[in-house]
Design an enzyme around this catalytic site. Structure first.
Site, mmCIF file in Angstrom:
data_model
loop_
_atom_site.group_PDB
_atom_site.id
_atom_site.type_symbol
_atom_site.label_atom_id
_atom_site.label_comp_id
_atom_site.label_asym_id
_atom_site.label_seq_id
_atom_site.Cartn_x
_atom_site.Cartn_y
_atom_site.Cartn_z
ATOM 1 N N TYR A 123 5.191 4.345 14.298
ATOM 2 C CA TYR A 123 3.917 3.695 14.633
ATOM 3 C C TYR A 123 4.192 2.392 15.371
ATOM 4 O O TYR A 123 5.212 1.731 15.146
ATOM 5 C CB TYR A 123 3.129 3.365 13.357
ATOM 6 C CG TYR A 123 2.376 4.520 12.753
ATOM 7 C CD1 TYR A 123 1.046 4.770 13.099
ATOM 8 C CD2 TYR A 123 2.988 5.362 11.829
ATOM 9 C CE1 TYR A 123 0.350 5.823 12.535
ATOM 10 C CE2 TYR A 123 2.290 6.424 11.255
ATOM 11 C CZ TYR A 123 0.974 6.647 11.617
ATOM 12 O OH TYR A 123 0.286 7.697 11.060
ATOM 13 N N ARG B 63 -2.263 12.109 8.872
ATOM 14 C CA ARG B 63 -3.683 11.778 8.910
ATOM 15 C C ARG B 63 -3.859 10.339 9.384
ATOM 16 O O ARG B 63 -3.522 9.419 8.645
ATOM 17 C CB ARG B 63 -4.309 11.937 7.518
ATOM 18 C CG ARG B 63 -4.179 13.330 6.934
ATOM 19 C CD ARG B 63 -4.711 13.347 5.508
ATOM 20 N NE ARG B 63 -4.580 14.651 4.886
ATOM 21 C CZ ARG B 63 -4.935 14.923 3.638
ATOM 22 N NH1 ARG B 63 -5.435 13.954 2.882
ATOM 23 N NH2 ARG B 63 -4.782 16.129 3.137
ATOM 24 N N ASP C 121 -6.279 7.191 10.316
ATOM 25 C CA ASP C 121 -7.585 6.723 9.856
ATOM 26 C C ASP C 121 -8.553 6.565 11.020
ATOM 27 O O ASP C 121 -8.170 6.635 12.193
ATOM 28 C CB ASP C 121 -7.438 5.386 9.129
ATOM 29 C CG ASP C 121 -6.709 5.513 7.804
ATOM 30 O OD1 ASP C 121 -6.757 6.611 7.212
ATOM 31 O OD2 ASP C 121 -6.101 4.520 7.360
ATOM 32 N N ARG D 34 -0.926 -0.924 8.498
ATOM 33 C CA ARG D 34 -1.850 -2.044 8.700
ATOM 34 C C ARG D 34 -1.696 -3.105 7.610
ATOM 35 O O ARG D 34 -1.851 -4.305 7.858
ATOM 36 C CB ARG D 34 -3.280 -1.521 8.773
ATOM 37 C CG ARG D 34 -3.541 -0.727 10.055
ATOM 38 C CD ARG D 34 -4.693 0.236 9.910
ATOM 39 N NE ARG D 34 -5.933 -0.450 9.614
ATOM 40 C CZ ARG D 34 -7.049 0.176 9.197
ATOM 41 N NH1 ARG D 34 -7.057 1.493 9.026
ATOM 42 N NH2 ARG D 34 -8.146 -0.515 8.963
#
Length: 251
Positions: free
Chosen positions: A114, A54, A56, A200
């Site tokens: 990522y 998922r 964001d 993040r």
């Protein structure tokens, strides 16, 4: 659904700027909703897709995977071609592939990667997908801190508060800053799973290390403390990309 169904994987990419994340939700449009709509229209049946994870709101994916089930036997090349005709311009299907019925887009993945992009001077051509920084950053020290991540398996310090996760355990196998040009860098991190907002928050804390606000010893204490309020601020979503999802089946 009975044992006669066929399972397919979809590999695709998307620009997350216009979407409220991957997952279907009542507050706004999502990538999952667009993909389900396109598949249902093409196959003329209600299709639900299960994604590898998922992302964001505002986060992008360079290579995302999802699976769906259908009673039909599909021409995968034609299915991918027609999906790209239906989907909006900011979602692109790479391919559709038949897979075993027990292969699951989320639970069968063993690694996800990522990238988080930053640039250190005003740059109009990367600003939509990279975070502009105005600090002198010590990337050598940031890489030393990144290496420390691989010594731990509990990342509660970087997990968004008030989430329903059952465990904050993750196995990070790669974490490093890579220089693209004199003023462009990206942080690459690979793990078996990620917590909500984890990348993040990790990047925000590493930026604090690079600015000299957090020492390497303090970075360790932040991880060991498992307290989100002790870690750095969450970085903007627009510079984060899901780069890849890996499965043993496709090796």
């Amino acid at each position: 659904m009975n044992n006669e169904f066929n399972r397919y994987f979809v590999w695709f990419s998307y620009d997350g700027t216009r979407y409220h994340g991957w997952q279907v939700q009542p507050s706004g449009n999502s990538v999952q909703a667009e993909l389900q709509r396109a598949l249902s229209l093409q196959l003329r049946e209600t299709i639900e897709v299960v994604g590898a994870g998922r992302t964001d709101a505002g986060v992008h994916a360079r290579r995302m995977a999802a699976h769906f089930d259908t009673m039909q036997t599909l021409d995968c090349h034609q299915t991918a071609y027609r999906l790209n005709r239906i989907l909006p311009r900011d979602i692109a299907v790479e391919c559709v592939a038949p897979v075993p019925k027990d292969l699951h887009a989320r639970f069968s993945a063993f690694a996800r990667t990522y990238h988080y992009y930053i640039h250190t001077r005003k740059e109009p051509f990367v600003r939509q997908y990279s975070c502009e920084m105005h600090f002198n950053l010590d990337f050598e020290k940031m890489n030393q801190a990144a290496t420390i991540l691989m010594e731990y398996d509990d990342f509660g310090a970087f997990c968004k508060t008030h989430t329903d996760v059952k465990t904050t355990l993750c196995k990070v196998t790669e974490a490093r800053w890579i220089q693209k040009s004199s003023h462009e860098w990206y942080f690459r991190i690979t793990a078996n799973r990620f917590l909500r907002n984890m990348v993040r928050a990790v990047v925000g804390t590493l930026i604090d290390v690079g600015r000299g606000r957090v020492s390497l010893d303090e970075f360790r204490l932040i991880i060991e403390g498992k307290n989100r309020s002790q870690a750095g601020e969450s970085m903007p979503a627009h510079a984060l990309f899901l780069e890849d999802v890996r499965y043993e089946y496709f090796f």
